[in-house]
Scaffold this motif. Structure first.
Motif, PDB file in Angstrom:
ATOM      1  N   ASP A 193     -15.622   6.406  66.642  1.00 31.46           N
ATOM      2  CA  ASP A 193     -16.749   5.039  66.530  1.00 31.46           C
ATOM      3  C   ASP A 193     -17.666   5.232  65.476  1.00 31.46           C
ATOM      4  OD1 ASP A 193     -18.285   2.891  67.205  1.00 31.46           O
ATOM      5  OD2 ASP A 193     -19.419   3.774  69.136  1.00 31.46           O
ATOM      6  N   ALA A 194     -18.403   6.268  65.322  1.00 30.22           N
ATOM      7  CA  ALA A 194     -19.482   6.179  64.226  1.00 30.22           C
ATOM      8  C   ALA A 194     -18.820   6.336  62.583  1.00 30.22           C
ATOM      9  CB  ALA A 194     -20.489   7.545  64.665  1.00 30.22           C
ATOM     10  N   VAL A 195     -18.830   5.230  62.379  1.00 31.29           N
ATOM     11  CA  VAL A 195     -18.159   5.150  60.766  1.00 31.29           C
ATOM     12  C   VAL A 195     -19.188   5.835  59.839  1.00 31.29           C
ATOM     13  CG1 VAL A 195     -17.398   3.645  58.812  1.00 31.29           C
ATOM     14  CG2 VAL A 195     -16.859   3.026  61.424  1.00 31.29           C
ATOM     15  N   ASP A 196     -20.535   5.669  60.007  1.00 32.72           N
ATOM     16  CA  ASP A 196     -21.361   6.198  59.143  1.00 32.72           C
ATOM     17  C   ASP A 196     -21.611   7.694  59.150  1.00 32.72           C
ATOM     18  OD1 ASP A 196     -22.442   5.843  61.711  1.00 32.72           O
ATOM     19  OD2 ASP A 196     -24.376   4.807  61.267  1.00 32.72           O
ATOM     20  N   VAL A 197     -21.538   8.329  60.411  1.00 33.30           N
ATOM     21  CA  VAL A 197     -21.308   9.619  60.747  1.00 33.30           C
ATOM     22  C   VAL A 197     -20.038  10.233  59.997  1.00 33.30           C
ATOM     23  CG1 VAL A 197     -21.208  11.476  62.390  1.00 33.30           C
ATOM     24  CG2 VAL A 197     -22.882   9.676  62.796  1.00 33.30           C
TER      25      VAL A 197
ATOM     26  N   LEU B  29     -18.576   9.218  57.540  1.00 35.13           N
ATOM     27  CA  LEU B  29     -18.613   9.227  56.000  1.00 35.13           C
ATOM     28  C   LEU B  29     -19.686  10.350  55.621  1.00 35.13           C
ATOM     29  CD1 LEU B  29     -18.911   5.361  55.256  1.00 35.13           C
ATOM     30  CD2 LEU B  29     -17.190   6.959  54.695  1.00 35.13           C
ATOM     31  N   LEU B  30     -20.730  10.452  56.304  1.00 35.70           N
ATOM     32  CA  LEU B  30     -21.549  11.333  56.008  1.00 35.70           C
ATOM     33  C   LEU B  30     -21.317  12.831  56.216  1.00 35.70           C
ATOM     34  CD1 LEU B  30     -25.140   9.987  57.200  1.00 35.70           C
ATOM     35  CD2 LEU B  30     -24.227  10.448  54.868  1.00 35.70           C
TER      36      LEU B  30
ATOM     37  N   ASP C  32     -15.272  -0.898  69.523  1.00 33.42           N
ATOM     38  CA  ASP C  32     -16.035  -0.501  68.114  1.00 33.42           C
ATOM     39  C   ASP C  32     -15.846  -1.388  67.029  1.00 33.42           C
ATOM     40  OD1 ASP C  32     -16.651   1.886  69.970  1.00 33.42           O
ATOM     41  OD2 ASP C  32     -14.793   2.931  69.254  1.00 33.42           O
ATOM     42  N   LEU C  33     -16.339  -1.087  66.037  1.00 38.11           N
ATOM     43  CA  LEU C  33     -16.361  -1.999  64.712  1.00 38.11           C
ATOM     44  C   LEU C  33     -14.489  -2.356  64.661  1.00 38.11           C
ATOM     45  CD1 LEU C  33     -18.853  -0.266  62.378  1.00 38.11           C
ATOM     46  CD2 LEU C  33     -18.803  -2.639  63.420  1.00 38.11           C
TER      47      LEU C  33
ATOM     48  N   GLU D  21     -12.730  -4.221  59.017  1.00 40.46           N
ATOM     49  CA  GLU D  21     -14.041  -3.948  58.711  1.00 40.46           C
ATOM     50  C   GLU D  21     -14.173  -2.414  58.394  1.00 40.46           C
ATOM     51  OE1 GLU D  21     -12.965  -6.323  60.678  1.00 40.46           O
ATOM     52  OE2 GLU D  21     -14.829  -8.191  60.167  1.00 40.46           O
TER      53      GLU D  21
ATOM     54  N   LEU E  61     -15.128   0.028  54.873  1.00 40.53           N
ATOM     55  CA  LEU E  61     -16.088   0.909  54.614  1.00 40.53           C
ATOM     56  C   LEU E  61     -15.510   2.223  54.258  1.00 40.53           C
ATOM     57  CD1 LEU E  61     -18.748   0.466  57.659  1.00 40.53           C
ATOM     58  CD2 LEU E  61     -19.169   0.310  55.015  1.00 40.53           C
TER      59      LEU E  61
ATOM     60  N   ASP F 122     -23.323   1.781  59.668  1.00 41.74           N
ATOM     61  CA  ASP F 122     -22.073   1.187  59.217  1.00 41.74           C
ATOM     62  C   ASP F 122     -22.365  -0.386  59.610  1.00 41.74           C
ATOM     63  OD1 ASP F 122     -22.628   1.731  61.899  1.00 41.74           O
ATOM     64  OD2 ASP F 122     -20.787   2.921  62.230  1.00 41.74           O
TER      65      ASP F 122
ATOM     66  N   LEU G 184     -21.790  -3.449  56.731  1.00 37.84           N
ATOM     67  CA  LEU G 184     -20.682  -4.278  56.858  1.00 37.84           C
ATOM     68  C   LEU G 184     -21.244  -5.810  57.181  1.00 37.84           C
ATOM     69  CD1 LEU G 184     -17.979  -2.923  59.592  1.00 37.84           C
ATOM     70  CD2 LEU G 184     -17.679  -3.420  57.158  1.00 37.84           C
TER      71      LEU G 184
ATOM     72  N   LEU H  28     -25.975   6.892  52.046  1.00 42.17           N
ATOM     73  CA  LEU H  28     -24.895   5.961  52.427  1.00 42.17           C
ATOM     74  C   LEU H  28     -25.233   4.592  51.876  1.00 42.17           C
ATOM     75  CD1 LEU H  28     -23.870   6.585  56.185  1.00 42.17           C
ATOM     76  CD2 LEU H  28     -22.635   6.395  54.195  1.00 42.17           C
TER      77      LEU H  28
END
Lengths: 212, 212
Positions: free
Chosen positions: A71-75, A77-78, A90-91, A95, A99, B74, B78, B99
């Motif tokens: 789920d956590a795209v930001d996590v 990536l980081l 989820d997203l 999309e 990202l 995220d 987006l 990010l």
């Protein structure tokens, strides 16, 4: 280039079921027993906790075992994960692909013919792996849809395979029933490993059934 | 270049308090009444719901009213938001800055002298705005820390200001008590607008007190 990924035995982590052990401890043992890919999932964790958990799991993974974040795209990536797995709430996959860029893996849950059709209608290269389930109903994910059964999974798996996507089955799978699954490239397990007294032995038992 | 941002009257959305109206309807009215910045916050929403909500709020915002997303980096990326706001349990600010890149705004909650010191110790350009609170205890955010009171807020606001950061106060603020706040650049409200029978009138009433 997108990471290679062996979906044969794919562990999805569960923090509560892993207790009193830590998730990284369970992952380390599971990988020693033959797990080939790991997805960090913890819907109760804050983003900061999930980030720290993902870093801790990443630190125990040997090269070649792909790391996904649920789920956590930001996590993802980081933490430098190899991929992200998203469900239908989820997203949206297109999309998420925008990202994460072209090099990370994207997994998508599909629990019905309609969801599989939607996954297959995405532009090529959007999704890499489809998680098909639940095979059997499970207490681990009470919000999951109706159980597909092995025949339902095989039907969806064949469609994914025909489209060139990797497919994995999920939901209630353990060493006693995994052999019933066909037309998928791997199996995902949660409680069969996270709740096992000996996660390494549990992984070995599963690999004996699902090894290819 | 980082977006300009007027922090004078900063609305943080609450989906439940907005009902039976939609959040975009409340935001539209609030902006007509004088809200200068909006943060979409919904800790109960799935990522997909939060993304859709953020797009819907963005669609009703006029130019010049900055849009922040709470926690979900995220989603902020987006949805093309102007910024992200993170609390102490969310992703760490330096990681979030990595990010979001240099052009988006980053807000950080600080509820104690120690948290303010940590915010001020970050590399310059990491954080743009510090949310100081709770001023008063509030039912909207039961997990918030101890109430700072106007004097506590003023002390933290003065430190932020000395460091060149924008500061806003949050927590239990309404038109009846906002005049007590000094040494901050703006006030954040949740229920004072989202729960108001007439959000536009509520915003006008707040602007009459906090206008500068």
């Amino acid at each position: 280039m997108r990471s290679a990924f062996d979906p044969t035995l794919y562990l999805v982590t569960d923090t509560a079921l892993s207790r009193p052990r830590t998730v990284p401890d369970v992952v380390r043992a599971a990988v020693a027993g033959g797990v080939t890919a790991v997805q960090v999932r913890d819907k109760d964790a804050s983003r900061r906790e999930l980030y720290e958990l993902t870093l801790a799991v990443r630190a125990v993974l040997p090269p070649g075992v792909a790391l996904f974040v649920n789920d956590a795209v930001d996590v993802a990536l980081l933490a430098g994960a190899d991929g992200v797995h998203v469900g239908q709430d989820d997203l949206p996959p297109a999309e998420v692909r925008a990202l994460i860029g072209p090099d990370r893996l994207l997994g998508l849950s599909a629990g019905s013919p309609a969801e599989m059709a939607a996954a297959l209608a995405l532009p090529p290269g959007t999704v890499d792996v489809v998680g098909i389930g639940p095979v059997w109903s499970t207490a681990t994910k009470p919000d999951a849809g109706a159980a597909l059964g092995p025949a339902g999974v095989a039907a969806l798996g064949a469609r994914a395979r025909a489209a060139g996507l990797v497919s994995v089955a999920i939901g209630g799978i353990d060493a006693g029933n995994a052999a019933a699954l066909g037309a998928v490239d791997g199996v995902c397990v949660v409680s069969a490993i996270c709740a096992a007294a000996d996660p390494a032995a549990a992984a070995r038992g599963l690999r004996a059934v699902v090894a290819r």
